[in-house]
Design a protein around this motif. Structure first.
Motif, short mmCIF file in Angstrom:
data_model
loop_
_atom_site.label_atom_id
_atom_site.label_comp_id
_atom_site.label_asym_id
_atom_site.label_seq_id
_atom_site.Cartn_x
_atom_site.Cartn_y
_atom_site.Cartn_z
N ALA A 81 0.81 -1.17 -0.06
CA ALA A 81 0.14 0.19 -0.40
C ALA A 81 0.37 1.04 -0.49
CB ALA A 81 -0.80 -0.07 1.10
N ILE A 82 1.98 1.06 0.54
CA ILE A 82 2.89 2.31 0.33
C ILE A 82 3.91 2.91 -0.32
CG2 ILE A 82 4.42 3.38 1.67
CD1 ILE A 82 2.10 3.58 3.77
N LEU A 83 3.56 1.41 -1.01
CA LEU A 83 4.75 1.72 -2.76
C LEU A 83 3.98 2.49 -3.33
CD1 LEU A 83 7.37 1.07 -3.99
CD2 LEU A 83 6.09 -1.21 -4.42
N LEU A 84 2.50 1.33 -3.42
CA LEU A 84 2.08 2.27 -4.52
C LEU A 84 1.04 3.60 -4.24
CD1 LEU A 84 -0.18 -1.10 -4.94
CD2 LEU A 84 1.23 -0.15 -6.47
N LEU A 85 0.82 3.82 -3.02
CA LEU A 85 1.01 4.97 -2.66
C LEU A 85 1.78 6.54 -2.87
CD1 LEU A 85 -1.18 7.11 -0.94
CD2 LEU A 85 -0.05 7.27 0.90
N ILE A 86 3.13 5.97 -2.46
CA ILE A 86 4.38 6.89 -3.68
C ILE A 86 4.35 7.38 -4.61
CG2 ILE A 86 6.80 7.09 -4.03
CD1 ILE A 86 7.06 5.31 -0.25
N ILE A 87 4.20 6.03 -5.44
CA ILE A 87 3.90 6.03 -7.61
C ILE A 87 2.87 6.53 -7.38
CG2 ILE A 87 3.24 4.59 -8.92
CD1 ILE A 87 5.29 2.17 -7.58
N THR A 88 1.86 6.73 -6.84
CA THR A 88 0.47 7.56 -7.42
C THR A 88 0.84 9.72 -7.09
OG1 THR A 88 -0.78 5.82 -6.46
CG2 THR A 88 -1.99 7.88 -6.79
N PHE A 89 1.64 9.43 -5.60
CA PHE A 89 1.79 10.64 -5.54
C PHE A 89 2.98 11.49 -6.77
CE2 PHE A 89 0.23 11.15 -1.47
CZ PHE A 89 -0.37 12.70 -0.76
N ILE A 90 3.72 10.18 -6.96
CA ILE A 90 4.87 10.86 -7.56
C ILE A 90 4.45 11.40 -9.23
CG2 ILE A 90 6.96 9.61 -9.63
CD1 ILE A 90 7.85 8.93 -6.78
N LEU A 91 3.37 10.16 -10.02
CA LEU A 91 2.33 10.67 -10.57
C LEU A 91 2.10 11.69 -10.82
CD1 LEU A 91 1.74 7.08 -12.49
CD2 LEU A 91 2.92 8.62 -13.72
N ALA A 92 0.96 12.35 -9.78
CA ALA A 92 0.14 13.16 -9.81
C ALA A 92 1.43 14.51 -9.58
CB ALA A 92 -0.98 12.78 -8.49
N ILE A 93 2.58 14.44 -8.86
CA ILE A 93 3.22 14.67 -8.50
C ILE A 93 3.60 15.58 -10.11
CG2 ILE A 93 5.32 16.48 -8.54
CD1 ILE A 93 4.79 14.96 -5.47
#
Length: 111
Positions: A81-93
């Protein structure tokens, strides 16, 4: 017993949603609130990229699960969950900086 557990879980989720609604309402209306969430830079930034978070979370979750399965990588649920959240944040940024921001600047020229 399982039905009671499901009902209790649904009730807990409902209470949590009502609680979050009340916190948001308090932040919007109450000028003398104890929590000054409008001053939190991390929350403000998350609000700015929230459209990207909304757009990309489903894609990241779906493809992330497929990629991890394809590579035979098994992670604990919390780490996953943390890994996917980080990837989602990176893409959103990235989306905010290179797609949304130029359109916001363009809009401001016409308004």
């Amino acid at each position: 017993n399982n039905i009671n557990h499901n009902r209790l879980n649904a009730l807990q989720n409902f209470i949590f949603v009502i609680y979050i609604f009340l916190v948001i309402l308090d932040q919007m209306v109450n000028t003398s609130t104890i929590l000054k969430l409008s001053k939190q830079k991390a929350l403000i930034f998350t609000g700015k990229i929230s459209y990207g978070l909304y757009c990309f979370h489903g894609i990241v979750i779906s493809f992330g699960a497929l990629v991890l399965k394809k590579l035979n990588i098994v992670l604990p649920s919390f780490i996953n969950a943390i890994l996917l959240l980080i990837i989602t944040f990176i893409l959103a940024i990235i989306s905010y900086n290179y797609i949304e921001k130029p359109f916001i600047k363009l809009k401001n020229k016409f308004v």
